[in-house]
Design a protein around this motif. Structure first.
Motif, mmCIF file in Angstrom:
data_model
loop_
_atom_site.group_PDB
_atom_site.id
_atom_site.type_symbol
_atom_site.label_atom_id
_atom_site.label_comp_id
_atom_site.label_asym_id
_atom_site.label_seq_id
_atom_site.Cartn_x
_atom_site.Cartn_y
_atom_site.Cartn_z
ATOM 1 N N UNK A 99 -9.175 7.319 -23.809
ATOM 2 C CA UNK A 99 -9.623 5.966 -23.496
ATOM 3 C C UNK A 99 -10.112 5.874 -22.048
ATOM 4 N N UNK A 100 -9.444 6.601 -21.150
ATOM 5 C CA UNK A 100 -9.879 6.600 -19.754
ATOM 6 C C UNK A 100 -11.287 7.159 -19.626
ATOM 7 N N UNK A 101 -11.549 8.280 -20.319
ATOM 8 C CA UNK A 101 -12.878 8.897 -20.254
ATOM 9 C C UNK A 101 -13.941 7.975 -20.849
ATOM 10 N N UNK A 102 -13.621 7.307 -21.957
ATOM 11 C CA UNK A 102 -14.592 6.412 -22.593
ATOM 12 C C UNK A 102 -14.866 5.184 -21.728
ATOM 13 N N UNK A 103 -13.810 4.604 -21.146
ATOM 14 C CA UNK A 103 -14.008 3.443 -20.281
ATOM 15 C C UNK A 103 -14.777 3.825 -19.016
ATOM 16 N N UNK A 104 -14.475 5.006 -18.461
ATOM 17 C CA UNK A 104 -15.191 5.448 -17.264
ATOM 18 C C UNK A 104 -16.665 5.674 -17.571
ATOM 19 N N UNK A 105 -16.962 6.162 -18.779
ATOM 20 C CA UNK A 105 -18.358 6.358 -19.169
ATOM 21 C C UNK A 105 -19.066 5.020 -19.326
#
Length: 290
Positions: A99-105
């Motif tokens: 979720x962190x990677x998706x939100x950062x993207x």
């Protein structure tokens, strides 16, 4: 990392894994939201009188405290009381990395790298399998609550990115001042004043020992030592060791609660863990043609 630092890192991940068993036990006869409020109250006081305020705007501090305290742990404690096993909770919460990677993207314009995308695909496929075949210890609603809790954890990670000058341990202690009031208010609304008062006045010494473990050993000591290790050895060496948390969590749940692992659940958990490994270490393994 030297032997002492590695030993400390293993001790912390063991504490964090066992903490899911302590959560399961503590919410069995009490409002999960009140238990979470007490955990943060113990983490904040008296440590806040000895720790400097983190260097970050007040709005970010409040946002972090609400994301971690109310969304992440409030929903996790509720999911555990509603039937999520301690072992599965320790594993599914690690989806915060995806979720962190998706939100950062989405919000920061960071790229989702190929091995991260593959890791997410494997992990979410594993969670789907767990939801389909694992049985009664992973009911659908608590599963969704846990994934929402992991999303709250991911939001808190982005808040940390927005305040890189803030000391991590100082942030953990000061942000612990924020969740107790809203969590207690929600506990009063959902469980009623009578149950809240009964928990505060009639709980056993073992219950309060569990609160102290979650507030002091798991939060203050654990995050304090972890921040110190990252300062000494760098996040790239220390952070991947957190993958041991679900290993210890599932082992502890199997020992204490006799949590079973039927084939479908084992395969699903293996897919989730493989996805996490690929997400963390894939940059070292990924092969690109010349």
């Amino acid at each position: 990392m030297n032997a002492r630092s590695l030993g400390l890192a293993l001790l912390i991940t063991l504490i964090w894994g066992v903490n899911f068993v302590v959560i399961k036990w503590s919410v069995a006869g009490a409002s999960p939201l009140l238990v979470a409020a007490l955990r943060f109250a113990v983490a904040a006081v008296p440590a806040v009188f000895f720790v400097p305020r983190p260097r970050m705007p007040a709005r970010l501090l409040w946002s972090y405290g609400l994301a971690v305290g109310v969304v992440q742990f409030g929903l996790l404690y509720l999911a555990v009381q509603l039937g999520l096993s301690a072992g599965m909770g320790s594993l599914l919460m690690q989806t915060q990395a995806f979720f962190t990677a998706l939100l950062a993207a989405r919000l920061l314009g960071e790229r989702v790298l190929p091995w991260q995308a593959l890791g997410m695909t494997l992990a979410f496929g594993g969670m789907g399998l767990i939801g389909l075949v694992a049985g009664g210890d992973v009911p659908l609603f608590p599963l969704l609550l846990t994934l929402t809790a992991a999303l709250g954890w991911a939001v808190s990670n982005l808040i940390v990115k927005a305040a890189p000058q803030a000391n991590g341990f100082h942030l953990v202690v000061w942000s612990a001042l924020i969740p107790p009031l809203p969590l207690t208010g929600l506990a009063l609304l959902t469980s009623g004043p009578g149950e809240v008062w009964h928990t505060l006045t009639h709980s056993s010494p073992a219950f309060w020992a569990a609160i102290l473990f979650m507030g002091l050993a798991n939060t203050v000591l654990g995050f304090g030592l972890w921040a110190n290790l990252i300062g000494q050895h760098g996040a790239s060496r220390v952070a991947p060791l957190s993958l041991l948390v679900p290993v210890f969590g599932m082992l502890a749940s199997a020992l204490v609660f006799q949590e079973g692992f039927p084939p479908g659940k084992v395969v699903g958990a293996a897919l989730v863990f493989t996805g996490l490994m690929l997400h963390v270490f894939g940059g070292r393994w990924w092969w690109r043609p010349a």
